[in-house]
Design a protein around this motif. Sequence first.
Motif, PDB file in Angstrom:
ATOM      1  N   ILE A  22       0.050 -30.642 -21.920  1.00 59.14           N
ATOM      2  CA  ILE A  22       0.116 -29.278 -22.446  1.00 59.14           C
ATOM      3  C   ILE A  22       0.278 -28.265 -21.316  1.00 59.14           C
ATOM      4  CG2 ILE A  22      -1.216 -27.442 -23.586  1.00 59.14           C
ATOM      5  CD1 ILE A  22      -2.527 -29.664 -25.278  1.00 59.14           C
ATOM      6  N   GLY A  23      -0.531 -28.392 -20.289  1.00 61.58           N
ATOM      7  CA  GLY A  23      -0.583 -27.365 -19.256  1.00 61.58           C
ATOM      8  C   GLY A  23       0.319 -27.565 -18.065  1.00 61.58           C
ATOM      9  N   ALA A  24       0.678 -28.823 -17.762  1.00 58.58           N
ATOM     10  CA  ALA A  24       1.448 -29.088 -16.546  1.00 58.58           C
ATOM     11  C   ALA A  24       2.489 -30.178 -16.731  1.00 58.58           C
ATOM     12  CB  ALA A  24       0.497 -29.464 -15.407  1.00 58.58           C
ATOM     13  N   GLY A  25       2.828 -30.483 -17.979  1.00 63.97           N
ATOM     14  CA  GLY A  25       3.804 -31.539 -18.229  1.00 63.97           C
ATOM     15  C   GLY A  25       5.147 -31.265 -17.586  1.00 63.97           C
ATOM     16  N   GLY A  26       5.577 -30.019 -17.616  1.00 63.13           N
ATOM     17  CA  GLY A  26       6.845 -29.667 -16.995  1.00 63.13           C
ATOM     18  C   GLY A  26       6.826 -29.844 -15.494  1.00 63.13           C
ATOM     19  N   ILE A  27       5.716 -29.471 -14.872  1.00 64.39           N
ATOM     20  CA  ILE A  27       5.580 -29.620 -13.420  1.00 64.39           C
ATOM     21  C   ILE A  27       5.653 -31.088 -13.032  1.00 64.39           C
ATOM     22  CG2 ILE A  27       3.961 -29.370 -11.492  1.00 64.39           C
ATOM     23  CD1 ILE A  27       3.012 -26.748 -12.815  1.00 64.39           C
ATOM     24  N   PHE A 154      -3.320 -24.009 -17.022  1.00 63.68           N
ATOM     25  CA  PHE A 154      -3.876 -23.474 -18.266  1.00 63.68           C
ATOM     26  C   PHE A 154      -3.622 -24.444 -19.421  1.00 63.68           C
ATOM     27  CE2 PHE A 154      -3.017 -19.843 -15.578  1.00 63.68           C
ATOM     28  CZ  PHE A 154      -4.132 -19.042 -15.743  1.00 63.68           C
ATOM     29  N   ILE A 155      -4.596 -24.555 -20.317  1.00 66.86           N
ATOM     30  CA  ILE A 155      -4.445 -25.396 -21.506  1.00 66.86           C
ATOM     31  C   ILE A 155      -4.385 -24.538 -22.760  1.00 66.86           C
ATOM     32  CG2 ILE A 155      -5.401 -27.303 -22.862  1.00 66.86           C
ATOM     33  CD1 ILE A 155      -6.771 -28.286 -20.301  1.00 66.86           C
ATOM     34  N   VAL A 178       4.537 -33.958 -25.114  1.00 65.53           N
ATOM     35  CA  VAL A 178       3.443 -33.414 -25.921  1.00 65.53           C
ATOM     36  C   VAL A 178       3.480 -34.016 -27.331  1.00 65.53           C
ATOM     37  CG1 VAL A 178       2.530 -31.327 -27.003  1.00 65.53           C
ATOM     38  CG2 VAL A 178       3.238 -31.271 -24.607  1.00 65.53           C
ATOM     39  N   LEU A 179       4.668 -34.078 -27.914  1.00 63.75           N
ATOM     40  CA  LEU A 179       4.803 -34.586 -29.284  1.00 63.75           C
ATOM     41  C   LEU A 179       4.606 -36.100 -29.372  1.00 63.75           C
ATOM     42  CD1 LEU A 179       7.765 -32.415 -30.621  1.00 63.75           C
ATOM     43  CD2 LEU A 179       5.335 -32.264 -31.216  1.00 63.75           C
ATOM     44  N   THR A 200       0.950 -22.878 -35.609  1.00 62.75           N
ATOM     45  CA  THR A 200       1.157 -21.883 -34.562  1.00 62.75           C
ATOM     46  C   THR A 200       0.876 -22.395 -33.151  1.00 62.75           C
ATOM     47  OG1 THR A 200      -1.120 -21.062 -34.786  1.00 62.75           O
ATOM     48  CG2 THR A 200       0.575 -20.019 -36.171  1.00 62.75           C
ATOM     49  N   TYR A 201       0.241 -23.571 -33.023  1.00 67.06           N
ATOM     50  CA  TYR A 201      -0.193 -23.990 -31.689  1.00 67.06           C
ATOM     51  C   TYR A 201       0.989 -24.281 -30.766  1.00 67.06           C
ATOM     52  CZ  TYR A 201      -2.933 -26.014 -27.937  1.00 67.06           C
ATOM     53  OH  TYR A 201      -3.497 -26.257 -26.706  1.00 67.06           O
ATOM     54  N   LEU A 202       1.903 -25.124 -31.194  1.00 70.36           N
ATOM     55  CA  LEU A 202       3.048 -25.437 -30.346  1.00 70.36           C
ATOM     56  C   LEU A 202       3.925 -24.216 -30.118  1.00 70.36           C
ATOM     57  CD1 LEU A 202       4.065 -29.002 -31.579  1.00 70.36           C
ATOM     58  CD2 LEU A 202       2.946 -28.377 -29.432  1.00 70.36           C
TER      59      LEU A 202
END
Length: 241
Positions: A22-27, A154-155, A178-179, A200-202
């Motif tokens: 959630i917070g750093a998957g892209g990194i 951040f989460i 994430v999915l 609304t979360y995603l």
Amino acid sequence: MNMEPAGIDLLAFGAHPDDVEIGAGGILAKHAAEGFTVAICNLTEAELSSNGTVERRRMESQKAGEILGVRKQICLGFPDRGLTGSPDQILKIVQVIRQLKPKVVLAPYWQDRHPDHVACSRLVKEAVFDAAIRMKRTPGNEAPHRVTQLYHYFINDIGQADIIVDISDVYETKIKAVLAYETQFVRQSGEVDTPLNSPTYLSMIRGRDQLWGHQIGSLYGEALVSPRPIKQSYLLSKCGQ
């Protein structure tokens, strides 16, 4: 614990499987794609989650890691909602750090609605400090290791960033990871409503990543906070001129 391979470039800690994604998957995805070695260490198996099972969560975590290009995944098996900060828990995290020898460590931001995320932040901070202490012994007698930099991601919330990483080119990879946690983000028949499977979360996560991206002139970004000042030798560089 078999922690090979050693010499990881980037090690991300989470309280539960899905925190890091959630917070750093892209990194993580971006660095893995560039040839850096990345690893995830989750402190718990999230056995108190309202939906899903521990066994299913393990499978989801494995799938998410493969999507991101994670080299190594570890779960320390601490009790969910039982991150007490005991010397034994800190020592086990120290052992992971010394065995993997990461250059950079990521941990949750120290302010979050979930107490486990806050506790994970504190535990990792202490373990990063202790890992460098020469006289601090671990059960495997691992050599001390000094982490180059600790950053917090951040989460559930948003805050003032010290660094924003452009993740535009790997953003859909992040969302796919994430999915992979279907039990958490896709409400199935017979499951209960949670903040994570709320419609609304995603959207919040994507909007937050778009906001951070906008701040650096990109489509998407992930924000990091440094507990210490970030060293810069120059504000301008002649490289490429």
